[in-house]
Design a protein around this motif. Sequence first.
Motif, PDB file in Angstrom:
ATOM      1  N   THR A  74       0.841  -1.194   0.000  1.00 52.37           N
ATOM      2  CA  THR A  74       0.000   0.000   0.000  1.00 52.37           C
ATOM      3  C   THR A  74       0.876   1.244   0.000  1.00 52.37           C
ATOM      4  O   THR A  74       1.891   1.289   0.696  1.00 52.37           O
ATOM      5  CB  THR A  74      -0.905   0.003   1.265  1.00 52.37           C
ATOM      6  N   ILE A  75       0.495   2.224  -0.800  1.00 51.42           N
ATOM      7  CA  ILE A  75       1.173   3.517  -0.763  1.00 51.42           C
ATOM      8  C   ILE A  75       0.264   4.477  -0.017  1.00 51.42           C
ATOM      9  O   ILE A  75      -0.895   4.669  -0.411  1.00 51.42           O
ATOM     10  CB  ILE A  75       1.427   4.082  -2.185  1.00 51.42           C
ATOM     11  N   LEU A  76       0.763   5.024   1.070  1.00 53.21           N
ATOM     12  CA  LEU A  76      -0.082   5.955   1.821  1.00 53.21           C
ATOM     13  C   LEU A  76       0.665   7.231   2.163  1.00 53.21           C
ATOM     14  O   LEU A  76       1.895   7.300   2.100  1.00 53.21           O
ATOM     15  CB  LEU A  76      -0.664   5.279   3.062  1.00 53.21           C
ATOM     16  N   SER A  77      -0.107   8.248   2.507  1.00 53.13           N
ATOM     17  CA  SER A  77       0.488   9.511   2.927  1.00 53.13           C
ATOM     18  C   SER A  77       0.955   9.383   4.363  1.00 53.13           C
ATOM     19  O   SER A  77       0.270   8.767   5.188  1.00 53.13           O
ATOM     20  CB  SER A  77      -0.549  10.638   2.867  1.00 53.13           C
ATOM     21  N   ILE A 111      -4.780   6.551   1.622  1.00 53.46           N
ATOM     22  CA  ILE A 111      -4.212   5.561   0.702  1.00 53.46           C
ATOM     23  C   ILE A 111      -4.250   6.080  -0.732  1.00 53.46           C
ATOM     24  O   ILE A 111      -5.297   6.506  -1.232  1.00 53.46           O
ATOM     25  CB  ILE A 111      -4.986   4.225   0.833  1.00 53.46           C
ATOM     26  N   TRP A 112      -3.105   6.034  -1.395  1.00 53.16           N
ATOM     27  CA  TRP A 112      -2.999   6.475  -2.787  1.00 53.16           C
ATOM     28  C   TRP A 112      -3.194   5.328  -3.760  1.00 53.16           C
ATOM     29  O   TRP A 112      -3.808   5.467  -4.793  1.00 53.16           O
ATOM     30  CB  TRP A 112      -1.622   7.105  -3.040  1.00 53.16           C
ATOM     31  N   ASP A 113      -2.607   4.206  -3.437  1.00 57.53           N
ATOM     32  CA  ASP A 113      -2.731   3.049  -4.324  1.00 57.53           C
ATOM     33  C   ASP A 113      -2.352   1.803  -3.535  1.00 57.53           C
ATOM     34  O   ASP A 113      -1.684   1.892  -2.501  1.00 57.53           O
ATOM     35  CB  ASP A 113      -1.819   3.201  -5.558  1.00 57.53           C
ATOM     36  N   PHE A 114      -2.782   0.667  -4.028  1.00 61.08           N
ATOM     37  CA  PHE A 114      -2.372  -0.584  -3.384  1.00 61.08           C
ATOM     38  C   PHE A 114      -2.430  -1.692  -4.410  1.00 61.08           C
ATOM     39  O   PHE A 114      -3.039  -1.539  -5.474  1.00 61.08           O
ATOM     40  CB  PHE A 114      -3.282  -0.917  -2.185  1.00 61.08           C
ATOM     41  N   GLU A 115      -1.781  -2.797  -4.119  1.00 65.38           N
ATOM     42  CA  GLU A 115      -1.836  -3.959  -4.997  1.00 65.38           C
ATOM     43  C   GLU A 115      -1.886  -5.193  -4.118  1.00 65.38           C
ATOM     44  O   GLU A 115      -1.258  -5.245  -3.070  1.00 65.38           O
ATOM     45  CB  GLU A 115      -0.584  -3.992  -5.893  1.00 65.38           C
ATOM     46  N   ILE A 116      -2.658  -6.170  -4.564  1.00 63.60           N
ATOM     47  CA  ILE A 116      -2.814  -7.425  -3.816  1.00 63.60           C
ATOM     48  C   ILE A 116      -2.163  -8.529  -4.649  1.00 63.60           C
ATOM     49  O   ILE A 116      -2.299  -8.543  -5.868  1.00 63.60           O
ATOM     50  CB  ILE A 116      -4.318  -7.748  -3.615  1.00 63.60           C
TER      51      ILE A 116
END
Length: 547
Positions: free
Chosen positions: A99-102, A112-117
Amino acid sequence: MKILILCHSFNSLSQRVFVELKKDHQVSVELDINESITESAVNIFNPDVIIAPFLKRKISASIWRNYPTLIVHPGIPGDKGPSSLDWAILNEEKVWGVTILSANGEYDGGEIWDFEIFDLPKNIRKSSLYRKQVTDAAIRCLKTTLLAIAKGEKPISPEEIKGQYHPPMKQINRAINWEKDSTNTIIKKLNASDSRPGVLDTINDIPVYLFHGIKEQKLKGKTKEILATRNGAICLGTTDAAIWITHLKKKGKLTLKLPATDVIPLTKESTSTYQEIYYEQVQDVGYLYFNFYNGAMSTDQCQRLLEVYKKALTYPTKVLVLMGGSDFWSNGIHLHKIENAASPAEESWQNINAMNDLVEAIIGTTDRLTVSAMRGNAGAGGVFMALATDYVWAYKGIILNPHYKSMGNLFGSEYWTYLLPRRIGKLRAKEITDRKLPMGSSEALHLGLIDKIFEAEEEIKSFAFNLSLDEFYGKKLHYKDQGLTQDQLKKPLKQYRVEELDKMRLNFFGFDPSYHVARYNFTYNVPHSRTPKHLAVHRGLNYKGSL
Ligand code: THG
């Protein structure tokens, strides 16, 4: 954009972020030494975005309030805490994510800016998971996030938040119950603790951290009894089978992670199913694997690999593919073994000579085509060893560090003064060895350091098969032989070796202790006290507000 990478250390993920973002952005790096130094870096550089791929300390509000600050979190949305991968492995999660978060006031609690599973492979070690799945996903998510920021978009709100806070994992959570735990459970606990911090236990009443467990297929014995040793690893009985532990680190200050039998001296060498070097053959192609922990190659490992290499040459194949290890191709000489030796200078000398013998044999192989299939990262002598083969293929996501100088100004050997200019020319060779920066696969391909990029390991076998059937196979072999003969006429290979070793002798035995100091700091994980100039471009003499 101007991007500042803020990290605890310039680890593999930080390096990958660096090489990937450098393609489209101005990137500089600051190691997180302390609050005021970090603030000064941000003030000097005035970045558009700060990225923290590997950070332990909290970023202060004065920074995240004033600059978009992104945290790369190795967990699914909602997951928080410093032991995400450890818990994911221990809890046997089926899927995991990035997860990309601030950054904000709460650790990992920002927007949360983006995430991948992704699927969490069974039986995977924490460090492998981090280097492959986590790193690849993090890069994709970061690129998406930077595009979103550039377009002025806002963070997303994921529809499902399944993750939760997990506390820092303690040794109590990792501890092995030898009377109860199955071999698989023990391996799971070791996997969750791989690389750092290991699983605290005792062997022969000595408190040690255990690393890297591999199931033994044949041997059986009493629980926790030492059944055998092999190549530095020890085999212990379990309730249902037996387990190989390859590395140990004594509890306490100033200890090194080393092959198990260097920590607990034992002599019960036996043949077994655990092998770090193995060979397989498919039709006319031979594959030589060398899965050395952390890619470090000790004197002994180099010598054993050379023996197996020579043996492989006795089989009538057309192509011999060097497969390295799955996590690391090779990182050259074994600095931990050297640090632990009675005479580190002498052991360095032995080790580099053993590397050289191996590289020499690879260069001198003229009766078949050779390939390096780099499935994992490589550094220093490990990179140059790859260049000894005719073809170099690399996994898309790997990081290469084709230089020695950051290890206390080491000159390096492994015939690099022959191999590197042979591939990329003298000027570029000097450029990349001087700048001391990591390089991604696309830059390596562009430079001609490698010949081919593969995106999945299965591709190696089809490329190699095709090479063995190449209509110009005979010509290629002939040119190789001729090329080597011509090179040798200009300057014998031995001469390169002598000249390199003259420099190395000074590094090892001379008055300047830089190499020994750098190796000590590296092997004992001494915290950084400053960001090296070649990384902190914003602190450089010529920095005037743009790179
Ligand atoms: N916001 C801000 N700074 C950050 C993060 C953030 N710095 C990096 C950080 N995220 C990365 N993630 C974590 C999550 C939890 C912990 C550390 C990094 C953590 N650490 C201590 C430990 O390991 O025991 C606890 C120390 C403490 O309580 O301060 O829990 O999202 N601004």
